[in-house]
Design a protein around this motif. Sequence first.
Motif, PDB file in Angstrom:
ATOM      1  N   GLN A  94       0.805  -1.487  -0.236  1.00 21.96           N
ATOM      2  CA  GLN A  94       0.002  -0.277  -0.125  1.00 21.96           C
ATOM      3  C   GLN A  94       0.629   1.348  -0.326  1.00 21.96           C
ATOM      4  OE1 GLN A  94      -1.684   1.551   3.447  1.00 21.96           O
ATOM      5  NE2 GLN A  94      -3.445   2.671   2.239  1.00 21.96           N
ATOM      6  N   LEU A  95       1.718   1.575   0.622  1.00 25.89           N
ATOM      7  CA  LEU A  95       2.647   2.375   1.050  1.00 25.89           C
ATOM      8  C   LEU A  95       3.478   2.310  -0.606  1.00 25.89           C
ATOM      9  CD1 LEU A  95       4.410   2.347   4.152  1.00 25.89           C
ATOM     10  CD2 LEU A  95       2.623   3.542   3.831  1.00 25.89           C
ATOM     11  N   VAL A  96       4.016   1.291  -1.256  1.00 19.27           N
ATOM     12  CA  VAL A  96       4.373   1.651  -3.004  1.00 19.27           C
ATOM     13  C   VAL A  96       2.950   2.667  -3.262  1.00 19.27           C
ATOM     14  CG1 VAL A  96       5.037   0.353  -4.632  1.00 19.27           C
ATOM     15  CG2 VAL A  96       5.956  -0.237  -2.457  1.00 19.27           C
TER      16      VAL A  96
ATOM     17  N   VAL B 113      -7.238   3.049  10.225  1.00 15.15           N
ATOM     18  CA  VAL B 113      -6.618   1.584  10.272  1.00 15.15           C
ATOM     19  C   VAL B 113      -6.508   1.778   8.212  1.00 15.15           C
ATOM     20  CG1 VAL B 113      -5.934  -0.685  10.608  1.00 15.15           C
ATOM     21  CG2 VAL B 113      -6.302   1.068  12.095  1.00 15.15           C
ATOM     22  N   ALA B 114      -5.445   0.972   8.245  1.00 14.68           N
ATOM     23  CA  ALA B 114      -5.608   0.964   5.837  1.00 14.68           C
ATOM     24  C   ALA B 114      -7.156  -0.551   6.126  1.00 14.68           C
ATOM     25  CB  ALA B 114      -4.366   0.957   5.580  1.00 14.68           C
ATOM     26  N   PRO B 115      -8.033   0.400   5.326  1.00 16.26           N
ATOM     27  CA  PRO B 115      -8.213  -0.876   5.272  1.00 16.26           C
ATOM     28  C   PRO B 115      -7.733  -2.196   4.129  1.00 16.26           C
ATOM     29  CG  PRO B 115      -9.558   1.196   3.973  1.00 16.26           C
ATOM     30  CD  PRO B 115      -7.743   1.048   5.050  1.00 16.26           C
ATOM     31  N   VAL B 116      -6.919  -2.143   3.694  1.00 13.24           N
ATOM     32  CA  VAL B 116      -5.814  -3.084   3.225  1.00 13.24           C
ATOM     33  C   VAL B 116      -6.085  -4.577   3.972  1.00 13.24           C
ATOM     34  CG1 VAL B 116      -3.686  -1.694   2.733  1.00 13.24           C
ATOM     35  CG2 VAL B 116      -4.479  -4.452   1.466  1.00 13.24           C
ATOM     36  N   LEU B 117      -5.193  -3.628   5.241  1.00  8.97           N
ATOM     37  CA  LEU B 117      -4.887  -4.257   6.033  1.00  8.97           C
ATOM     38  C   LEU B 117      -5.953  -5.056   7.008  1.00  8.97           C
ATOM     39  CD1 LEU B 117      -2.354  -2.309   8.077  1.00  8.97           C
ATOM     40  CD2 LEU B 117      -1.567  -4.077   6.461  1.00  8.97           C
TER      41      LEU B 117
ATOM     42  N   VAL C 257     -11.131  -2.284  -2.069  1.00 12.05           N
ATOM     43  CA  VAL C 257     -10.662  -1.870  -1.268  1.00 12.05           C
ATOM     44  C   VAL C 257      -9.491  -1.492  -2.282  1.00 12.05           C
ATOM     45  CG1 VAL C 257     -11.882  -2.520   0.798  1.00 12.05           C
ATOM     46  CG2 VAL C 257      -9.202  -3.492   0.215  1.00 12.05           C
ATOM     47  N   LYS C 258      -8.714  -2.012  -2.997  1.00 14.66           N
ATOM     48  CA  LYS C 258      -7.887  -1.138  -4.173  1.00 14.66           C
ATOM     49  C   LYS C 258      -8.163  -0.677  -5.144  1.00 14.66           C
ATOM     50  CE  LYS C 258      -4.595  -5.417  -2.267  1.00 14.66           C
ATOM     51  NZ  LYS C 258      -4.165  -6.671  -2.603  1.00 14.66           N
ATOM     52  N   GLY C 259      -9.118  -0.473  -5.346  1.00 18.24           N
ATOM     53  CA  GLY C 259      -9.599   0.809  -6.403  1.00 18.24           C
ATOM     54  C   GLY C 259     -10.483  -0.132  -7.422  1.00 18.24           C
TER      55      GLY C 259
END
Length: 307
Positions: free
Chosen positions: A171-173, A224-228, A289-291
């Motif tokens: 996600q950070l990338v 908190v990031a949704p992907v986590l 959540v990734k688009g």
Amino acid sequence: MTVVPPLTLVTGPEELLADRAVAEVVAAARKQDPSVEICDVIPGQLAPGGFAELVSPSLFGEAKVVVVRGVQDLTPEQTTEVTRYLNDPADTTVLVLVHGGGVKGKAFLDAVKKRKPNLVDCPKLSKPGDRIGFIKSEFKRVKRAITDDAARALSDAVGSDLRELAAAASQLVDDSEGTVDETIVAKYYQGRAEVSGFAIADLAIEGRRFEALEQLRFALDTGVAPVLIVSAFATGLRRLGKVAAAGGAAKDLGLPPWQIDKLRKQARSWNPPRLSAALRAVADTDAAVKGAAADPYYALEKLVLSL
């Protein structure tokens, strides 16, 4: 062209690393022959004589990759079948054996090692320094950099689960440019310690939907990031399935006893069709959540309600 080793042995309890090792062999085999047949099984799926049938050359000589996971659970009869094959392997078959670590099946493991396989070790990264090194390697894989302090902050915020760490790094990338520092990590993971994605997943898996929704909204509000959160759901459901399938052998899965007891209690409310549907819902939410969806928060709430 890179030659794919005919025999690969993947050992160790770290599932993410083991899955990646298997995926690398499969990708190399497909690069060598796009029409290669892939067979991925566990011992419980093999009927008597089933392994010999899997690894035998096809009628037209097509290439095969046969992956057997959890070889520590092979029956004596299945072990004999595999050993017989190793004495006379097929030229067109690539065999990947995955052992979850521990002493179970050690005699068979030692016998396989004598065949000089391509050996991939997947140890549990239990030390903070190891996890920080893993995070840095995730960035290096995609030709990005992260400072030592940022890697340490990310490890502290996310925890010890490698799948969550890998998802966080990814996600950070995707959401930043240049070198990732502490400021960027804080932007995405401030408040991560207050609510764990695993706590939300446990509540949902146990049918406590209103508590799960309350914790989900708090987690999202605190950054908190949704992907986590999706990653925690996936991990929780996979572990649930493994413990349910293992029965009395669950103690050999490498999980702490308290976690096995909790998963056994959760499994009482689940059956294979429900678990399969839940995993499909998690996969859909992961894409959302990734688009793939306009509102990742709604997708997560929908996932909690669907479970």
